[in-house]
Design a protein around this motif. Structure first.
Motif, PDB file in Angstrom:
ATOM      1  N   THR A  29      86.071 -60.047  47.026  1.00 44.65           N
ATOM      2  CA  THR A  29      87.545 -60.075  46.809  1.00 44.65           C
ATOM      3  C   THR A  29      87.816 -61.900  46.519  1.00 44.65           C
ATOM      4  O   THR A  29      88.800 -62.132  46.400  1.00 44.65           O
ATOM      5  CB  THR A  29      88.503 -59.643  48.054  1.00 44.65           C
ATOM      6  N   ARG A  78      86.880 -62.694  31.330  1.00 50.10           N
ATOM      7  CA  ARG A  78      86.548 -61.353  31.666  1.00 50.10           C
ATOM      8  C   ARG A  78      88.095 -60.719  31.877  1.00 50.10           C
ATOM      9  O   ARG A  78      88.056 -59.367  32.104  1.00 50.10           O
ATOM     10  CB  ARG A  78      86.041 -61.122  32.955  1.00 50.10           C
ATOM     11  N   LEU A  94      80.364 -59.079  40.623  1.00 47.26           N
ATOM     12  CA  LEU A  94      81.534 -58.071  40.175  1.00 47.26           C
ATOM     13  C   LEU A  94      81.304 -56.821  39.869  1.00 47.26           C
ATOM     14  O   LEU A  94      81.981 -55.858  39.996  1.00 47.26           O
ATOM     15  CB  LEU A  94      82.123 -58.650  39.153  1.00 47.26           C
ATOM     16  N   GLN A 153      94.699 -61.289  51.899  1.00 47.93           N
ATOM     17  CA  GLN A 153      94.110 -59.794  51.576  1.00 47.93           C
ATOM     18  C   GLN A 153      94.791 -59.133  52.794  1.00 47.93           C
ATOM     19  O   GLN A 153      94.771 -59.122  53.684  1.00 47.93           O
ATOM     20  CB  GLN A 153      92.644 -59.940  51.657  1.00 47.93           C
ATOM     21  N   LEU A 194      90.135 -61.570  34.073  1.00 49.05           N
ATOM     22  CA  LEU A 194      90.698 -61.541  35.451  1.00 49.05           C
ATOM     23  C   LEU A 194      91.495 -63.010  35.774  1.00 49.05           C
ATOM     24  O   LEU A 194      91.065 -63.795  35.302  1.00 49.05           O
ATOM     25  CB  LEU A 194      89.528 -61.477  36.579  1.00 49.05           C
ATOM     26  N   ARG A 195      92.456 -62.688  36.678  1.00 48.17           N
ATOM     27  CA  ARG A 195      93.193 -63.863  36.890  1.00 48.17           C
ATOM     28  C   ARG A 195      92.972 -64.233  38.454  1.00 48.17           C
ATOM     29  O   ARG A 195      92.814 -63.465  39.402  1.00 48.17           O
ATOM     30  CB  ARG A 195      94.813 -63.471  37.061  1.00 48.17           C
ATOM     31  N   GLU A 202      95.484 -63.547  41.588  1.00 45.87           N
ATOM     32  CA  GLU A 202      96.079 -62.464  41.455  1.00 45.87           C
ATOM     33  C   GLU A 202      94.855 -61.101  41.656  1.00 45.87           C
ATOM     34  O   GLU A 202      95.169 -60.104  42.300  1.00 45.87           O
ATOM     35  CB  GLU A 202      96.985 -62.204  40.366  1.00 45.87           C
ATOM     36  N   ASP A 203      93.816 -61.513  40.858  1.00 45.61           N
ATOM     37  CA  ASP A 203      92.803 -60.353  40.938  1.00 45.61           C
ATOM     38  C   ASP A 203      91.594 -60.607  41.806  1.00 45.61           C
ATOM     39  O   ASP A 203      90.958 -59.793  42.311  1.00 45.61           O
ATOM     40  CB  ASP A 203      92.347 -60.232  39.508  1.00 45.61           C
ATOM     41  N   ILE A 204      91.169 -61.731  41.893  1.00 43.01           N
ATOM     42  CA  ILE A 204      90.303 -62.280  42.516  1.00 43.01           C
ATOM     43  C   ILE A 204      90.409 -63.841  43.124  1.00 43.01           C
ATOM     44  O   ILE A 204      90.820 -64.680  42.248  1.00 43.01           O
ATOM     45  CB  ILE A 204      88.664 -62.279  42.145  1.00 43.01           C
ATOM     46  N   SER A 205      90.260 -64.255  44.255  1.00 49.87           N
ATOM     47  CA  SER A 205      90.221 -65.662  44.973  1.00 49.87           C
ATOM     48  C   SER A 205      89.056 -66.046  44.727  1.00 49.87           C
ATOM     49  O   SER A 205      88.136 -65.647  44.381  1.00 49.87           O
ATOM     50  CB  SER A 205      90.467 -65.358  46.486  1.00 49.87           C
ATOM     51  N   LEU A 208      86.049 -65.968  34.636  1.00 54.81           N
ATOM     52  CA  LEU A 208      86.769 -64.886  35.075  1.00 54.81           C
ATOM     53  C   LEU A 208      87.909 -64.787  34.122  1.00 54.81           C
ATOM     54  O   LEU A 208      88.211 -63.571  33.694  1.00 54.81           O
ATOM     55  CB  LEU A 208      87.536 -65.324  36.582  1.00 54.81           C
ATOM     56  N   ARG A 209      88.713 -65.854  33.715  1.00 56.72           N
ATOM     57  CA  ARG A 209      89.356 -65.594  32.515  1.00 56.72           C
ATOM     58  C   ARG A 209      89.104 -65.072  31.348  1.00 56.72           C
ATOM     59  O   ARG A 209      89.439 -64.156  30.753  1.00 56.72           O
ATOM     60  CB  ARG A 209      90.136 -67.193  32.547  1.00 56.72           C
TER      61      ARG A 209
END
Length: 167
Positions: A70, A90, A63, A165, A92-93, A96-99, A87-88
């Motif tokens: 992505t 940090r 990251l 994407q 990040l969702r 929505e934010d990263i697959s 991820l949560r």
């Protein structure tokens, strides 16, 4: 799904599936016209301790790249389960934010995560059927037909953890 920065988090290097899955990752990138970038491959589990600290360090490194991925493809669904939480933590969702994608299609994990996990199926039943057929050939004929490994293709089970994407 249109992603161009696709990371792969590996299992331990001495696990036979690791080299095969990295090879498959490289082949899939080539088929999609995406250059292989060594910086996007990280040892999620560098050894058999499967420590969360190692996985978290691998995610952090990915990251922090100038062009971060992505999508994070995980060596198995159990790893993906941990990645969701990391991820949560940090902020990040997933989706929505990263697959995030997994491997095994371990449905008890893939179907209960939120959002449900996209995963490559490891087709145990078909693999067992092929193995049984080879064993029967060996018993009946004293040898199996051919010594080449038989490949069994699993399906990619698309769920909501991988989003389209935009280019």
């Amino acid at each position: 799904a249109g992603h161009r920065r696709i990371a792969y988090l590996t299992l331990p290097p001495d696990v036979p599936a690791t080299a095969l899955r990295v090879g498959g990752y490289r082949e899939a990138l080539a088929a999609a016209g995406i250059m292989y970038d060594e910086a996007l491959v990280a040892a999620g589990y560098p050894d058999h301790r499967n420590r969360s600290e190692d996985l978290y360090a691998a995610i952090e490194r990915l990251l922090m790249l100038a062009e971060p991925p992505t999508v994070l493809c995980c060596g198995n669904d159990e790893m993906a389960l941990r990645v969701y939480g990391m991820l949560r933590s940090r902020g990040l969702r997933v989706a929505e934010d990263i697959s995030v994608a997994g491997y095994d299609d371990h449905r008890a994990i893939a179907e209960t995560l939120y959002p449900p996990l996209t995963s490559a199926e490891l087709p145990y039943v078909q693999m067992g059927t092929q193995a049984a057929a080879l064993l029967l050939e060996l018993i009946e004929r004293g040898q199996a037909a051919g010594s080449n490994p038989r490949k069994v293709r699993g399906a990619l089970v698309w769920r909501d953890s991988v989003t389209q994407q935009a280019h």
